[in-house]
Design a protein around this motif. Structure first.
Motif, short mmCIF file in Angstrom:
data_model
loop_
_atom_site.label_atom_id
_atom_site.label_comp_id
_atom_site.label_asym_id
_atom_site.label_seq_id
_atom_site.Cartn_x
_atom_site.Cartn_y
_atom_site.Cartn_z
N GLU A 88 0.83 -1.21 0.00
CA GLU A 88 0.00 0.00 0.00
C GLU A 88 0.86 1.27 0.00
O GLU A 88 0.59 2.21 -0.75
CB GLU A 88 -0.94 0.00 1.21
N VAL A 89 1.92 1.26 0.83
CA VAL A 89 2.81 2.43 0.85
C VAL A 89 3.53 2.55 -0.51
O VAL A 89 3.73 3.66 -1.02
CB VAL A 89 3.81 2.34 2.03
N ILE A 92 1.33 4.35 -2.88
CA ILE A 92 1.31 5.81 -2.64
C ILE A 92 2.53 6.46 -3.29
O ILE A 92 2.43 7.50 -3.96
CB ILE A 92 1.28 6.10 -1.11
N VAL A 206 10.49 8.71 5.72
CA VAL A 206 9.03 8.87 5.54
C VAL A 206 8.42 7.52 5.18
O VAL A 206 7.39 7.11 5.74
CB VAL A 206 8.73 9.92 4.43
N TRP A 209 8.41 5.19 8.22
CA TRP A 209 7.37 5.63 9.17
C TRP A 209 5.99 5.17 8.70
O TRP A 209 5.19 4.68 9.49
CB TRP A 209 7.44 7.16 9.27
N MET A 210 5.73 5.33 7.41
CA MET A 210 4.43 4.93 6.86
C MET A 210 4.22 3.41 6.96
O MET A 210 3.14 2.96 7.33
CB MET A 210 4.34 5.33 5.38
N HIS A 213 3.45 2.37 10.59
CA HIS A 213 2.06 2.69 10.97
C HIS A 213 1.07 1.77 10.24
O HIS A 213 0.12 1.29 10.84
CB HIS A 213 1.74 4.15 10.63
N ARG A 214 1.32 1.55 8.97
CA ARG A 214 0.38 0.76 8.18
C ARG A 214 0.37 -0.70 8.63
O ARG A 214 -0.66 -1.36 8.63
CB ARG A 214 0.76 0.87 6.69
N ILE B 16 0.20 14.40 -1.59
CA ILE B 16 -0.06 12.95 -1.66
C ILE B 16 0.35 12.28 -0.34
O ILE B 16 -0.42 11.52 0.26
CB ILE B 16 0.69 12.32 -2.86
N TYR B 20 -2.28 10.83 2.75
CA TYR B 20 -2.17 9.43 3.18
C TYR B 20 -1.87 9.33 4.68
O TYR B 20 -2.42 8.48 5.38
CB TYR B 20 -1.08 8.72 2.37
N VAL B 21 -1.01 10.23 5.17
CA VAL B 21 -0.69 10.23 6.61
C VAL B 21 -1.95 10.52 7.43
O VAL B 21 -2.23 9.84 8.42
CB VAL B 21 0.43 11.26 6.90
N LEU B 24 -4.07 7.49 7.48
CA LEU B 24 -3.57 6.48 8.41
C LEU B 24 -3.97 6.80 9.84
O LEU B 24 -4.44 5.94 10.59
CB LEU B 24 -2.04 6.39 8.33
#
Lengths: 265, 58
Positions: A88-89, A92, A206, A209-210, A213-214, B16, B20-21, B24
């Motif tokens: 998913e990340v 993005i 970044v 980090w994403m 969290h995901r 973008i 997304y952040v 989340l």
């Protein structure tokens, strides 16, 4: 901002990502010199290549997680959750790559989009991984779904090396590698090189980090699905006025007191 | 940033990632709240501990 997916690690990585990103914006937007031929447009090199790189990294991690899930010795639901989070990340970052690339293409090539090999393959990459994410939502039993998705992720990943090598295999409008050319030194120097390398660090933080969290969110979602089954059972029993079996009572006690189910605010 | 295309590129990347952040965070908060409610429902539905079991040792 408080989130149930936040940990000490995500806070440290998040702060480091914010600091390095601010530094990259200042160095890339103002401090670093413009290029001789490209002028100020070179400043997009501090965003676009890093996004493309971490798009590949995301899909690569998804493939690794899928292999680890399919391998009988390492099979664990955690690997499937990790693959889902990375994909998913990655998607993005793939969208970011296409958008920033398109903005860069307009002043340099004169068009927003062209059916060049690299661009077309990147669009295909986005499409196949969107398909992978859609497949994850198809339902079914979790083990069967995880196995199915792992196989599909590996098939989707085939596009990544082809996309990366597109500029050397075919005559394309897209330029080749700036930093890592076999047998050649980088074609970028001084503060431009420093800023570009820092942009890779910044976007890497970044990205990390994403994914953290995901991944935590994926674990929470799975736990929620598990609890939903028990909860539905309780409601049906209560509606029917039936007395609880000893097995159900034991399950409910376990669910209510399980420390993994205690969600901090 | 003097070039409008550069500015657009930076803003697009920021938008973008930023959206997304936020997504989340929002999803995490909604799921966290739903899970807490579910834990409460399960706690109410579970029987009280039997006498002599689950109590702290004196």
């Amino acid at each position: 901002m408080s989130s149930p997916t936040a940990t000490r690690a995500t806070r440290v990585v998040g702060i480091a990502a914010l600091v390095t990103t601010a530094l990259v914006v200042w160095l890339g937007g103002w401090f670093s010199p413009p290029a001789v031929q490209m002028g100020d447009l070179v400043r997009l090199i501090y965003v676009h290549p890093a996004m493309a790189t971490y798009c590949y990294v995301g899909f690569g991690l998804c493939a690794l997680g899928s292999i680890a899930y399919l391998w009988p010795r390492t099979r664990s639901r955690r690997w499937d959750q990790f693959a889902a989070a990375s994909a998913e990340v990655g998607v993005i970052f793939c969208v970011g790559t296409l958008v920033t690339g398109s903005i860069w293409a307009r002043p340099t090539w004169g068009v927003w989009w062209t059916w060049d090999a690299r661009l077309t393959l990147t669009a295909l990459l986005l499409a196949v991984f969107l398909g992978y994410l859609a497949l994850r939502r198809a339902g079914g039993d979790p083990a069967g779904r995880a196995k199915r998705c792992s196989v599909v992720a590996l098939l989707c990943f085939i596009v990544v090396p082809i996309d990366h090598e597109a500029t050397s295999w075919w005559a394309t409008l897209h330029q080749g590698d700036t930093l890592f050319k076999v047998g050649q030194s980088p074609t970028i120097h001084g503060w431009q090189l420093v800023t570009m390398l820092l942009s890779f660090v910044s976007f890497g933080l970044v990205f990390a980090w994403m994914v953290m969290h995901r991944y935590a969110l994926e674990v929470l979602e799975d736990r929620f699905e598990d609890d939903a089954v028990v909860s539905a059972l309780v409601e049906r029993r209560a509606e029917g006025g039936a007395t609880r079996s000893p097995e159900l009572s034991a399950t409910l006690s376990r669910s209510a007191t399980d420390p993994r189910r205690q969600v901090s605010s | 940033v003097s070039n409008s295309y550069v500015l657009a590129g930076y803003l697009a990347a920021g938008f973008i990632i930023g959206v997304y952040v936020l997504h989340l965070f929002r999803r995490g908060r909604v799921l966290g709240r739903a899970l807490r409610e579910r834990v409460e429902i399960l706690a109410q539905a579970s029987p009280p501990p039997a006498p002599g079991r689950g109590s702290e040792p004196s």
